[in-house]
Design an enzyme around this catalytic site. Structure first.
Site, short mmCIF file in Angstrom:
data_model
loop_
_atom_site.label_atom_id
_atom_site.label_comp_id
_atom_site.label_asym_id
_atom_site.label_seq_id
_atom_site.Cartn_x
_atom_site.Cartn_y
_atom_site.Cartn_z
N TYR A 86 -2.22 11.10 2.17
CA TYR A 86 -3.10 11.43 1.05
C TYR A 86 -3.12 12.94 0.80
O TYR A 86 -3.18 13.38 -0.35
CB TYR A 86 -4.53 10.95 1.35
CG TYR A 86 -4.65 9.45 1.51
CD1 TYR A 86 -4.85 8.62 0.41
CD2 TYR A 86 -4.55 8.85 2.76
CE1 TYR A 86 -4.95 7.25 0.55
CE2 TYR A 86 -4.66 7.48 2.92
CZ TYR A 86 -4.85 6.68 1.80
OH TYR A 86 -4.94 5.33 1.95
N TYR B 51 -12.43 7.93 -2.12
CA TYR B 51 -11.96 8.09 -0.74
C TYR B 51 -10.72 8.98 -0.63
O TYR B 51 -10.60 9.76 0.33
CB TYR B 51 -11.70 6.72 -0.10
CG TYR B 51 -10.44 6.01 -0.53
CD1 TYR B 51 -9.32 6.02 0.28
CD2 TYR B 51 -10.38 5.32 -1.74
CE1 TYR B 51 -8.15 5.37 -0.12
CE2 TYR B 51 -9.22 4.67 -2.12
CZ TYR B 51 -8.11 4.70 -1.32
OH TYR B 51 -6.96 4.06 -1.71
N HIS C 217 -7.11 -6.49 -1.10
CA HIS C 217 -6.00 -5.55 -0.91
C HIS C 217 -4.98 -5.95 0.15
O HIS C 217 -3.78 -5.82 -0.07
CB HIS C 217 -6.59 -4.17 -0.57
CG HIS C 217 -5.58 -3.08 -0.46
ND1 HIS C 217 -4.80 -2.68 -1.52
CD2 HIS C 217 -5.21 -2.30 0.59
CE1 HIS C 217 -4.00 -1.70 -1.14
NE2 HIS C 217 -4.23 -1.45 0.13
N ASP D 68 0.85 -1.19 0.00
CA ASP D 68 0.00 0.00 0.00
C ASP D 68 0.89 1.24 0.00
O ASP D 68 1.79 1.37 -0.83
CB ASP D 68 -0.97 -0.07 1.20
CG ASP D 68 -2.03 1.01 1.20
OD1 ASP D 68 -2.98 0.91 0.41
OD2 ASP D 68 -1.90 1.96 2.01
#
Length: 316
Positions: A230, A150, A295, A101
Site C-alpha cells: 500500500y 484503510y 472479498h 486482491d
C-alpha cells in the site's frame, strides 16, 4: 495438504518460499493481503488432481519469504521481477496465472509487462486498474474515501503496526477477514484498528485452524511487508508511466463477489459492465459476478472458484 511440497528459491535478490503440488501445465497463484500461499490450498489440491502443476509463493514480505524493510522495495516492478526470477529459476516458460486482491493487481501488471510468459489469467476481486496520468492511485482513493480509508491509514510507517500489535495477531486477522464487505473499511483516528469490533462468530470458511496458522506466520514476519504494498502505491503509479494506455493482450477471466467492496468502488460496476474493462483488456473473455459473496472469494467458495478456473484454463 501433506502432499503439498515446500521449498525456497532465490529470485530478484530475495529468497522466496513456494508451495507446490502436481505435474503438468503450471498454474501460478498469487495471494493478497493479509494472506499467504495457504489461501490457495483448495485450488491447488483441486487443480493438481486434474493434471496441473500448482505453485503458490509467499509473496515478497510475507510468510517464509524475505521481507525487505523499505516500502520502495514493493513496487509493481519488484513483484514482477520476483515472478520472472521464480519462473526462470524453475525453468518454466509460461504459466496460467491466478491472482486475488493484491495478487490480482500484480497479475494484471505482469500480463502487461511480460505477456509472453502467461498463457491465460484468472483474477479474483480486483479488476485491472487503468493508470490515470492526472491522479496518483493513492490520491484517488483519498479523494473518494477520505483520510480514514484503510489504504490511507496504512501509509504511516510504524503507526498501523503499533495499532495491530495492541491486539493479538489472531484477532487482527479475524477483524481483517470479516471487514471487506460491500462498504469500504475505515479505521478511525480515534480508537484506531483496535477500536474495531472483532466478529462474534466467524464465517464458515474462516476456521480457527486457518487463523492460527496464518497468525503464526504473521507473528514471525510482522505485517510491515504486506503493508508496504500500500505504501508503494504512488511509486507504482510513477513507474507505470511508460505503459499508460497500453492494453493487456492475454486471455483473461475475472471473478468478483457482489458483496466485495472492490465491486462497489466508484465507477467500478460501470467500468466492468459497460465496456471500459474490455477496452483495456481486449482478450477479456468472461466476467463472473457471484451473488452474496464478499472479498475472500477463493476461500469462501473454494469448489466453485476451482471449477471456474479449470473451466477457463482447460481451453488453452
Amino acid at each position: 495438504m501433506e502432499k503439498i511440497e515446500h521449498s525456497t528459491v532465490p529470485t530478484n535478490g530475495i529468497n522466496m518460499h513456494i508451495a507446490s503440488i502436481g505435474t503438468g501445465p503450471v498454474v501460478l497463484f498469487l495471494h493478497g493481503f493479509p494472506e499467504l500461499w495457504h489461501s490457495w490450498r483448495h485450488q491447488m489440491l483441486s487443480l493438481s488432481s486434474l493434471g496441473y502443476r500448482c505453485i503458490a509463493p509467499d509473496l515478497r514480505g510475507y510468510g517464509d519469504t524475505d521481507a525487505p524493510p523499505a516500502p520502495e522495495s514493493y513496487s509493481v516492478l519488484h513483484i514482477a521481477g520476483d515472478i520472472v526470477g521464480l519462473l526462470d529459476h524453475l525453468g518454466i516458460d509460461q504459466v496460467f496465472l491466478v491472482g486475488h486482491d493484491w495478487g490480482a493487481a500484480m497479475a494484471w501488471y505482469f500480463c502487461l509487462f511480460r505477456p509472453e510468459r502467461v498463457k491465460a489469467v484468472v483474477n479474483l476481486s480486483v479488476s485491472y486498474m487503468r493508470r490515470n496520468p492526472a491522479m496518483r492511485f493513492l490520491d484517488g482513493f483519498r479523494a473518494f474515501f477520505g483520510d480514514e480509508f484503510y489504504m490511507c491509514r496504512f501509509q504511516e510507517q510504524g503507526e498501523i503496526e503499533k495499532d495491530f500489535a495492541s491486539d493479538d495477531t489472531a484477532t487482527v486477522l479475524k477483524k481483517l477477514y470479516t471487514s471487506f464487505g460491500p462498504t469500504p473499511l475505515r479505521i478511525p483516528k480515534e480508537g484506531g484498528f483496535k477500536g474495531l469490533n472483532a466478529p462474534d462468530t466467524l464465517p464458515s470458511w474462516v476456521s480457527e485452524e486457518v487463523v492460527n496458522y496464518c497468525a503464526s506466520k504473521f507473528n514471525e514476519k510482522g505485517f510491515t511487508g504486506g503493508l508496504n504494498y500500500y505504501r508503494a502505491l504512488n511509486l507504482t503509479w510513477e513507474l507505470l508511466a511508460p505503459w499508460t494506455g497500453v492494453q493487456i493482450n492475454v486471455p483473461a477471466k475475472f471473478i468478483v463477489g457482489d458483496q466485495d467492496f472492490t465491486y462497489h468502488l466508484p465507477g467500478m460496476k460501470e467500468y466492468i459492465e459497460k465496456g471500459g474493462f474490455k477496452k483495456d483488456v481486449p482478450s477479456l473473455e468472461e466476467v463472473v459476478v457471484i451473488e452474496g459473496v464478499p472479498h475472500f472469494i477463493n476461500q469462501a467458495m473454494p469448489e466453485e472458484i476451482s471449477a471456474h478456473i479449470y473451466g477457463f484454463i482447460k481451453k488453452f
